[in-house]
Design a protein around this motif. Structure first.
Motif, PDB file in Angstrom:
ATOM      1  N   SER A 105      31.197  58.557  30.053  1.00 39.42           N
ATOM      2  CA  SER A 105      32.224  59.585  30.242  1.00 39.42           C
ATOM      3  C   SER A 105      33.065  59.304  31.480  1.00 39.42           C
ATOM      4  O   SER A 105      34.119  59.904  31.653  1.00 39.42           O
ATOM      5  CB  SER A 105      31.577  60.965  30.348  1.00 39.42           C
ATOM      6  OG  SER A 105      30.841  61.081  31.548  1.00 39.42           O
ATOM      7  N   ARG A 106      32.620  58.415  32.320  1.00 35.45           N
ATOM      8  CA  ARG A 106      33.341  58.046  33.542  1.00 35.45           C
ATOM      9  C   ARG A 106      34.015  56.681  33.386  1.00 35.45           C
ATOM     10  O   ARG A 106      34.100  55.916  34.325  1.00 35.45           O
ATOM     11  CB  ARG A 106      32.394  58.031  34.738  1.00 35.45           C
ATOM     12  CG  ARG A 106      31.765  59.359  35.089  1.00 35.45           C
ATOM     13  CD  ARG A 106      32.722  60.350  35.740  1.00 35.45           C
ATOM     14  NE  ARG A 106      33.450  59.792  36.848  1.00 35.45           N
ATOM     15  CZ  ARG A 106      33.067  59.808  38.112  1.00 35.45           C
ATOM     16  NH1 ARG A 106      31.921  60.349  38.451  1.00 35.45           N
ATOM     17  NH2 ARG A 106      33.831  59.283  39.044  1.00 35.45           N
ATOM     18  N   THR A 107      34.462  56.364  32.174  1.00 36.56           N
ATOM     19  CA  THR A 107      35.206  55.138  31.905  1.00 36.56           C
ATOM     20  C   THR A 107      36.660  55.510  31.671  1.00 36.56           C
ATOM     21  O   THR A 107      36.956  56.484  30.992  1.00 36.56           O
ATOM     22  CB  THR A 107      34.638  54.419  30.668  1.00 36.56           C
ATOM     23  OG1 THR A 107      33.270  54.099  30.928  1.00 36.56           O
ATOM     24  CG2 THR A 107      35.386  53.144  30.360  1.00 36.56           C
ATOM     25  N   VAL A 108      37.583  54.728  32.258  1.00 33.58           N
ATOM     26  CA  VAL A 108      39.003  55.005  32.103  1.00 33.58           C
ATOM     27  C   VAL A 108      39.662  53.819  31.401  1.00 33.58           C
ATOM     28  O   VAL A 108      39.339  52.667  31.681  1.00 33.58           O
ATOM     29  CB  VAL A 108      39.673  55.313  33.462  1.00 33.58           C
ATOM     30  CG1 VAL A 108      39.594  54.133  34.404  1.00 33.58           C
ATOM     31  CG2 VAL A 108      41.100  55.747  33.291  1.00 33.58           C
ATOM     32  N   ASP A 109      40.557  54.121  30.460  1.00 29.62           N
ATOM     33  CA  ASP A 109      41.358  53.101  29.785  1.00 29.62           C
ATOM     34  C   ASP A 109      42.765  53.169  30.356  1.00 29.62           C
ATOM     35  O   ASP A 109      43.453  54.166  30.206  1.00 29.62           O
ATOM     36  CB  ASP A 109      41.391  53.341  28.272  1.00 29.62           C
ATOM     37  CG  ASP A 109      40.072  52.994  27.614  1.00 29.62           C
ATOM     38  OD1 ASP A 109      39.605  51.855  27.813  1.00 29.62           O
ATOM     39  OD2 ASP A 109      39.503  53.860  26.925  1.00 29.62           O
ATOM     40  N   VAL A 110      43.171  52.086  30.997  1.00 33.32           N
ATOM     41  CA  VAL A 110      44.502  52.012  31.594  1.00 33.32           C
ATOM     42  C   VAL A 110      45.378  51.223  30.633  1.00 33.32           C
ATOM     43  O   VAL A 110      45.086  50.070  30.325  1.00 33.32           O
ATOM     44  CB  VAL A 110      44.455  51.328  32.980  1.00 33.32           C
ATOM     45  CG1 VAL A 110      45.832  51.333  33.619  1.00 33.32           C
ATOM     46  CG2 VAL A 110      43.424  52.015  33.877  1.00 33.32           C
ATOM     47  N   GLN A 111      46.433  51.876  30.146  1.00 34.79           N
ATOM     48  CA  GLN A 111      47.311  51.275  29.139  1.00 34.79           C
ATOM     49  C   GLN A 111      48.654  50.902  29.751  1.00 34.79           C
ATOM     50  O   GLN A 111      49.060  51.455  30.759  1.00 34.79           O
ATOM     51  CB  GLN A 111      47.536  52.270  27.985  1.00 34.79           C
ATOM     52  CG  GLN A 111      46.270  52.717  27.288  1.00 34.79           C
ATOM     53  CD  GLN A 111      45.593  51.615  26.511  1.00 34.79           C
ATOM     54  OE1 GLN A 111      46.244  50.755  25.941  1.00 34.79           O
ATOM     55  NE2 GLN A 111      44.268  51.645  26.492  1.00 34.79           N
ATOM     56  N   GLY A 112      49.336  49.967  29.085  1.00 36.87           N
ATOM     57  CA  GLY A 112      50.668  49.592  29.519  1.00 36.87           C
ATOM     58  C   GLY A 112      51.026  48.220  29.014  1.00 36.87           C
ATOM     59  O   GLY A 112      50.166  47.469  28.565  1.00 36.87           O
ATOM     60  N   TYR A 113      52.291  47.874  29.083  1.00 31.93           N
ATOM     61  CA  TYR A 113      52.689  46.543  28.633  1.00 31.93           C
ATOM     62  C   TYR A 113      52.374  45.496  29.682  1.00 31.93           C
ATOM     63  O   TYR A 113      52.305  44.308  29.381  1.00 31.93           O
ATOM     64  CB  TYR A 113      54.167  46.509  28.245  1.00 31.93           C
ATOM     65  CG  TYR A 113      55.106  46.992  29.315  1.00 31.93           C
ATOM     66  CD1 TYR A 113      55.567  46.147  30.305  1.00 31.93           C
ATOM     67  CD2 TYR A 113      55.508  48.326  29.335  1.00 31.93           C
ATOM     68  CE1 TYR A 113      56.409  46.599  31.294  1.00 31.93           C
ATOM     69  CE2 TYR A 113      56.361  48.786  30.320  1.00 31.93           C
ATOM     70  CZ  TYR A 113      56.815  47.918  31.291  1.00 31.93           C
ATOM     71  OH  TYR A 113      57.639  48.374  32.265  1.00 31.93           O
ATOM     72  N   ALA A 114      52.173  45.880  30.917  1.00 29.51           N
ATOM     73  CA  ALA A 114      51.765  44.961  31.978  1.00 29.51           C
ATOM     74  C   ALA A 114      51.063  45.752  33.070  1.00 29.51           C
ATOM     75  O   ALA A 114      51.670  46.203  34.025  1.00 29.51           O
ATOM     76  CB  ALA A 114      52.956  44.202  32.547  1.00 29.51           C
ATOM     77  N   VAL A 115      49.764  45.947  32.906  1.00 30.20           N
ATOM     78  CA  VAL A 115      48.946  46.618  33.913  1.00 30.20           C
ATOM     79  C   VAL A 115      48.713  45.600  35.024  1.00 30.20           C
ATOM     80  O   VAL A 115      48.229  44.494  34.777  1.00 30.20           O
ATOM     81  CB  VAL A 115      47.606  47.084  33.300  1.00 30.20           C
ATOM     82  CG1 VAL A 115      46.678  47.620  34.364  1.00 30.20           C
ATOM     83  CG2 VAL A 115      47.855  48.118  32.209  1.00 30.20           C
ATOM     84  N   GLU A 116      49.105  45.951  36.238  1.00 33.45           N
ATOM     85  CA  GLU A 116      49.023  44.997  37.348  1.00 33.45           C
ATOM     86  C   GLU A 116      47.628  44.981  37.971  1.00 33.45           C
ATOM     87  O   GLU A 116      47.075  46.037  38.296  1.00 33.45           O
ATOM     88  CB  GLU A 116      50.051  45.333  38.422  1.00 33.45           C
ATOM     89  CG  GLU A 116      51.479  45.109  37.979  1.00 33.45           C
ATOM     90  CD  GLU A 116      51.770  43.656  37.610  1.00 33.45           C
ATOM     91  OE1 GLU A 116      51.318  42.738  38.322  1.00 33.45           O
ATOM     92  OE2 GLU A 116      52.469  43.447  36.597  1.00 33.45           O
ATOM     93  N   LEU A 117      47.079  43.796  38.133  1.00 33.18           N
ATOM     94  CA  LEU A 117      45.811  43.600  38.829  1.00 33.18           C
ATOM     95  C   LEU A 117      46.123  43.484  40.315  1.00 33.18           C
ATOM     96  O   LEU A 117      46.733  42.516  40.763  1.00 33.18           O
ATOM     97  CB  LEU A 117      45.122  42.331  38.312  1.00 33.18           C
ATOM     98  CG  LEU A 117      43.808  41.929  38.979  1.00 33.18           C
ATOM     99  CD1 LEU A 117      42.759  43.022  38.795  1.00 33.18           C
ATOM    100  CD2 LEU A 117      43.323  40.616  38.387  1.00 33.18           C
ATOM    101  N   LEU A 118      45.729  44.486  41.097  1.00 32.21           N
ATOM    102  CA  LEU A 118      46.062  44.542  42.511  1.00 32.21           C
ATOM    103  C   LEU A 118      44.972  43.964  43.400  1.00 32.21           C
ATOM    104  O   LEU A 118      45.258  43.450  44.482  1.00 32.21           O
ATOM    105  CB  LEU A 118      46.335  45.987  42.929  1.00 32.21           C
ATOM    106  CG  LEU A 118      47.426  46.713  42.151  1.00 32.21           C
ATOM    107  CD1 LEU A 118      47.515  48.159  42.602  1.00 32.21           C
ATOM    108  CD2 LEU A 118      48.751  46.000  42.289  1.00 32.21           C
TER     109      LEU A 118
END
Length: 140
Positions: A62-75
C-alpha cells in the motif's frame, strides 16, 4: 541493535549506459552477472524513465507509488548489489529520487521490472571485494 563490521576493498568500476526500455534494476543485475561481480555499490545515475514504481515502505504494497509520464527524470540513484541466497544471482537494491512531468518528486526503492529507461540512463557501479575472515558482530 545488531551490527556487523566487514572489511574489504573496492574493485573494478563500471560505467554503463542503459538504452530505451532497459529496466533499471534488471540492467544493474545483468551488468554484475555478466562481469562476475558478486557485490557492488551503485554510486549514482542520471537519466529518464518512462515510468517508475517505488516502494516507500518495505513489504507494504500500500506504500508503493507509480510515477507516470513521458519522461520521468531520475534525479538521484544509489544502492547495492549482493548475491541472492535463493537464486545465486546478483540482486540489486536501488534507491532514488524521481520527478514527474509536473515537477513533483518521489523517493523510494525501485521495483524490479517496473522502471524502464526512456531515452538513456548513465550510471556508475563499483565492485566491492569483502575480506575473507572473521567478521565482528556487535549487539547493543
Amino acid at each position: 541493535m545488531e551490527s556487523k563490521l566487514v572489511g574489504g576493498r573496492y574493485g573494478r568500476v563500471f560505467s554503463a549506459r542503459l538504452l530505451c526500455n532497459d529496466d533499471l534494476v534488471e540492467s544493474v543485475e545483468e551488468l554484475c552477472a555478466s562481469n562476475g561481480v558478486r557485490n557492488a555499490i551503485v554510486k549514482g545515475g542520471l537519466g529518464s524513465l518512462f515510468r517508475a514504481r517505488l516502494e516507500q515502505a518495505a513489504a507494504d504494497p500500500s506504500r508503493t507509488v507509480d510515477v507516470q509520464g513521458y519522461a520521468v527524470e531520475l534525479l538521484s540513484l544509489t544502492g547495492s548489489v549482493a548475491i541472492d541466497a535463493d537464486t545465486g544471482r546478483p540482486a540489486a537494491a536501488l534507491f532514488g529520487i524521481v520527478a514527474d512531468n509536473s515537477g513533483a518528486s518521489y523517493a523510494g526503492r525501485f521495483v524490479r521490472g517496473a522502471s524502464p529507461t526512456c531515452v538513456t540512463i548513465e550510471l556508475t557501479v563499483q565492485e566491492w571485494l569483502p575480506e575473507s575472515g572473521p567478521e565482528m558482530t556487535s549487539m547493543q
